[in-house]
Design an enzyme around this catalytic site. Structure first.
Site, PDB file in Angstrom:
ATOM      1  N   ARG A   1     -13.142 -28.560   7.482  1.00  0.00           N
ATOM      2  CA  ARG A   1     -14.530 -28.772   7.037  1.00  0.00           C
ATOM      3  C   ARG A   1     -14.602 -29.924   6.043  1.00  0.00           C
ATOM      4  NH1 ARG A   1     -15.013 -22.807   5.226  1.00  0.00           N
ATOM      5  NH2 ARG A   1     -14.799 -21.766   7.232  1.00  0.00           N
TER       6      ARG A   1
ATOM      7  N   ARG B   1     -15.256  -6.166   5.702  1.00  0.00           N
ATOM      8  CA  ARG B   1     -15.603  -7.452   5.120  1.00  0.00           C
ATOM      9  C   ARG B   1     -16.873  -7.950   5.796  1.00  0.00           C
ATOM     10  NH1 ARG B   1     -13.456 -13.363   6.322  1.00  0.00           N
ATOM     11  NH2 ARG B   1     -14.376 -14.390   4.528  1.00  0.00           N
TER      12      ARG B   1
ATOM     13  N   ASN C   1     -11.795  -6.467   9.285  1.00  0.00           N
ATOM     14  CA  ASN C   1     -12.388  -7.791   9.123  1.00  0.00           C
ATOM     15  C   ASN C   1     -12.591  -8.360  10.527  1.00  0.00           C
ATOM     16  OD1 ASN C   1     -12.996 -10.438   8.612  1.00  0.00           O
ATOM     17  ND2 ASN C   1     -11.237 -10.830   7.282  1.00  0.00           N
TER      18      ASN C   1
ATOM     19  N   HIS D   1     -15.890 -16.289  -0.503  1.00  0.00           N
ATOM     20  CA  HIS D   1     -14.568 -15.896  -1.021  1.00  0.00           C
ATOM     21  C   HIS D   1     -14.701 -15.050  -2.285  1.00  0.00           C
ATOM     22  CE1 HIS D   1     -12.871 -19.869   0.835  1.00  0.00           C
ATOM     23  NE2 HIS D   1     -12.630 -18.864   1.654  1.00  0.00           N
TER      24      HIS D   1
ATOM     25  N   GLU E   1      -7.370  -9.813  -0.371  1.00  0.00           N
ATOM     26  CA  GLU E   1      -8.774  -9.464  -0.157  1.00  0.00           C
ATOM     27  C   GLU E   1      -8.908  -8.064   0.437  1.00  0.00           C
ATOM     28  OE1 GLU E   1      -8.965 -13.494   1.513  1.00  0.00           O
ATOM     29  OE2 GLU E   1     -11.094 -13.423   1.045  1.00  0.00           O
TER      30      GLU E   1
END
Ligand code: ADP
Length: 401
Positions: A241, A91, A7, A180, A388
């Site tokens: 965010r 990823r 990743n 996600h 993940e």
């Protein structure tokens, strides 16, 4: 089957090596601050001493070369030769509409990921770099790209289109994609096994609450809506965010406060969310501050959980036969307080949290936290640890088989 999962971020490279036959993580770690004077490498391997190093890794290639040398190291390593690797899974954040499933990487796929850069200017370039470096260093090993957006490609048009001129969608791809996806998919599959409901029949609302956060409405095993949009900025309040805001706010910032676009981008992505409201972005710190009466921290928690509750309300209207709510990621798995704030006062909707079970969630296993329910009328509420990397490894295996 040994699969390495990578990743790559703009200045980081996370890695995890799986032996899927024995269901073991053989090694894992990350390199941070790539390109800086003092990049930091962490390496942990099964039954070996952990290893850390601070060194100036100039780029992702140098970082991956070091990781490979550790994986092959006589003392610390877990591989005799690179040929033991049967695949590398990557990823990739944005797959746009081109990549509805994971795929084996070739020149055409690299081009496709590159074409998506305007939609994910911060994420796709380092993902692409990771892929290219890995392809050059593991030239004999097949590489698979797994996209954060793929799982949400089943959203209907009325859920993914913005009310903007059609041309912006047709010509420039302006639509909601969602992110996600690997995590929402993984925890929903885990829940379906746990609840013994076939995945194609599972109706769930998933809450992936980490530094970034998103929710998904899953009907018959397919994502039908999710809170993130064309970029990961839309939707829930996150660590730094803003999530949903009035789209006219950037005009005000430019017109009245003379901010340029780069400044506004940074403000909404890095200085807003929990951090903007109370100065902290880690729920642990915020919860502690709130406990001792810090008003800003309390307000941050309220705004955060209120937004999630509103999305929950919306998604409940989409799923009349809801089986379960699923909480996952750093906050979803660990914050008793946040789960409680979100699920408070929802008994009239068949959502009834058991306070004690919610307090005593054991890490690393699937837990049920709804109230006792002899008549089986209440919605199940599950905490499901996400993984993940493991999902990327198993998707890689599936593609290679
Ligand atoms: P990322 O989105 O970076 O993968 P994670 O899923 O690891 O993030 O979530 C990180 C966040 O999870 C932290 O910022 C923190 O707010 C929260 N978190 C982690 N551990 C705990 C804990 N024990 N209790 C409450 N919150 C936690």
């Amino acid at each position: 089957m040994k699969i390495l999962v990578l990743n790559a971020g703009s200045s980081s490279l996370k890695y995890k090596l799986f032996d899927l036959d024995s269901n073991l993580v053989l090694a894992s770690g990350l390199v941070e601050k790539i390109g800086e004077e003092r990049a930091h490498l962490i390496y942990e391997a099964q039954n070996k001493e952990a290893y850390e190093e601070e060194a100036p890794f100039k780029n992702h290639k140098e970082a991956l070369e070091k990781i490979i040398s550790l994986l092959l190291d006589k003392k610390l390593g877990v591989l005799k030769s690179v040929s033991e690797l049967q695949g590398v899974g990557h990823r990739v954040v944005h797959g746009g509409e081109s990549f509805k499933t994971p795929c084996k990487v070739n020149e055409e796929v690299l081009k496709g990921i590159e074409n998506m850069i305007p939609l994910a200017p911060l994420h796709n370039p380092p993902n692409l770099e990771g892929l290219k470096v890995s392809m050059s260093l593991f030239s004999e090993v097949p590489q698979v790209a797994v996209f954060d957006t793929s799982f949400h490609q089943t959203m209907p048009k009325y859920a993914f289109r913005y009310a903007l001129p059609e041309e912006l969608y047709e010509k420039h791809g302006l639509r909601r994609y969602g992110f996600h996806g690997t995590s929402h998919h993984y925890v929903a599959k885990e829940a379906s096994k746990y609840l013994k409901i076939p995945f194609e029949k599972l109706n769930a609302i998933t809450f992936h609450l980490g530094n970034g956060g998103s929710m998904a409405a899953i009907k018959d095993g397919k994502s039908i809506d999710t809170s993130m949009g064309m970029t990961p900025l839309e939707g829930l309040v996150m660590g730094t965010r803003s999530g949903d805001i009035d789209p006219a706010i950037p005009f005000f910032l430019e017109r009245e406060l003379k901010m340029d676009l780069t400044t506004i981008d940074k403000l909404l992505n890095k200085k807003s969310g929990l951090k903007g409201i109370c100065g902290k972005n880690d729920i642990r710190d915020i919860s502690e501050l709130s406990k001792i009466g810090d008003e800003k921290a309390t307000l941050a928690l309220k705004i955060y959980s209120y937004r999630i509750k509103k999305y929950l309300g919306a998604y409940l209207t989409l799923l009349p036969n809801l089986d379960t709510l699923i909480f996952t990621a750093g906050i979803g798995e660990n914050s008793t307080l946040v789960r409680e704030m979100i699920l408070k006062d929802l008994n009239h909707l068949g959502i009834h949290l058991d306070q004690e079970k919610n307090k005593h969630v054991k890490r690393g296993t699937i837990q049920e936290i709804q109230a006792d329910d002899k008549e089986q009328k209440l919605t199940k509420i599950l905490v499901v640890p996400t993984d993940e990397e493991k999902e990327i490894a198993s998707q890689t295996k599936a593609i290679l088989n």
